[in-house]
Design a protein around this motif. Structure first.
Motif, mmCIF file in Angstrom:
data_model
loop_
_atom_site.group_PDB
_atom_site.id
_atom_site.type_symbol
_atom_site.label_atom_id
_atom_site.label_comp_id
_atom_site.label_asym_id
_atom_site.label_seq_id
_atom_site.Cartn_x
_atom_site.Cartn_y
_atom_site.Cartn_z
ATOM 1 N N MET A 80 0.691 -1.415 -0.047
ATOM 2 C CA MET A 80 -0.034 -0.054 -0.195
ATOM 3 C C MET A 80 0.894 1.227 -0.130
ATOM 4 N N GLY A 81 0.516 2.283 -0.748
ATOM 5 C CA GLY A 81 1.445 3.204 -1.245
ATOM 6 C C GLY A 81 1.057 4.479 0.125
ATOM 7 N N THR A 82 -0.286 4.837 -0.053
ATOM 8 C CA THR A 82 -0.569 6.041 0.582
ATOM 9 C C THR A 82 -1.919 5.838 1.109
ATOM 10 N N MET A 83 -2.289 6.477 2.320
ATOM 11 C CA MET A 83 -3.577 6.420 2.908
ATOM 12 C C MET A 83 -3.937 7.878 3.428
ATOM 13 N N ARG B 183 -3.126 13.013 4.323
ATOM 14 C CA ARG B 183 -2.524 11.931 3.689
ATOM 15 C C ARG B 183 -1.127 11.400 4.529
ATOM 16 N N ILE B 184 -0.861 10.291 4.345
ATOM 17 C CA ILE B 184 0.178 9.579 5.219
ATOM 18 C C ILE B 184 0.774 8.472 4.145
ATOM 19 N N THR B 185 1.969 8.579 3.965
ATOM 20 C CA THR B 185 2.784 7.389 3.099
ATOM 21 C C THR B 185 2.597 6.083 4.035
ATOM 22 N N TRP B 186 2.419 5.048 3.586
ATOM 23 C CA TRP B 186 1.992 3.968 4.490
ATOM 24 C C TRP B 186 3.436 3.331 5.053
ATOM 25 N N ILE B 187 4.627 3.384 4.384
ATOM 26 C CA ILE B 187 5.849 2.759 4.889
ATOM 27 C C ILE B 187 6.778 3.534 5.681
ATOM 28 N N ALA C 154 1.508 -2.336 12.241
ATOM 29 C CA ALA C 154 1.124 -3.643 12.646
ATOM 30 C C ALA C 154 -0.462 -4.170 12.600
ATOM 31 N N ILE C 155 -1.273 -3.254 12.817
ATOM 32 C CA ILE C 155 -2.755 -3.538 12.648
ATOM 33 C C ILE C 155 -3.368 -2.965 11.593
#
Length: 130
Positions: free
Chosen positions: A34-37, A53-57, A78-79
């Protein structure tokens, strides 16, 4: 497919706080892919607008000017859960808030469009009374 389920909305007085959550799941959802949420909101009679927005990694964030300094986006890899901490709420923050996910990594200070995201939750109502 990716499923997104928001929770945490409600009624709050101006100046108060709420924390929204978005649980992500699905056969194609992966913390590594997943890239971004992000969070969007839509008030009655208005278009859906970008909130944060936030980049997932890596966790790089970006905010709309209207919420900068009051809202904080975060995630728990983690969740597989996204959060939006909303402080100093104003009546103009009243809207349905939507969680969204994009396959690509989005960076930069620009305002995201709904079409930039691939998956959407069903929304949660936030009402701020004056």
């Amino acid at each position: 497919q990716v499923q997104l389920v928001e929770s945490g909305g409600g009624l709050v007085q101006a100046g108060g706080s709420l924390r929204l959550s978005c649980a992500a799941s699905g056969r194609t959802f992966s913390s590594k892919s997943m890239g971004t949420m992000g969070w969007f909101r839509q008030a009655p009679g208005k278009e859906r607008e970008f909130v944060a927005r936030i980049t997932w990694i890596v966790g790089t964030t970006n905010y709309a000017d209207t919420v900068k300094g009051r809202f904080t986006i975060s995630r728990d890899n983690a969740i597989n859960t996204l959060y939006l901490q909303m402080n100093s709420l104003k009546p103009e923050d009243t809207a349905v808030y939507y969680c969204a996910a994009a396959n690509v990594i989005r960076v930069g200070s620009g305002t995201d469009r709904p079409s930039d995201y691939n998956y959407w939750g069903q929304g949660t109502q936030v009402t701020v009374s004056s």
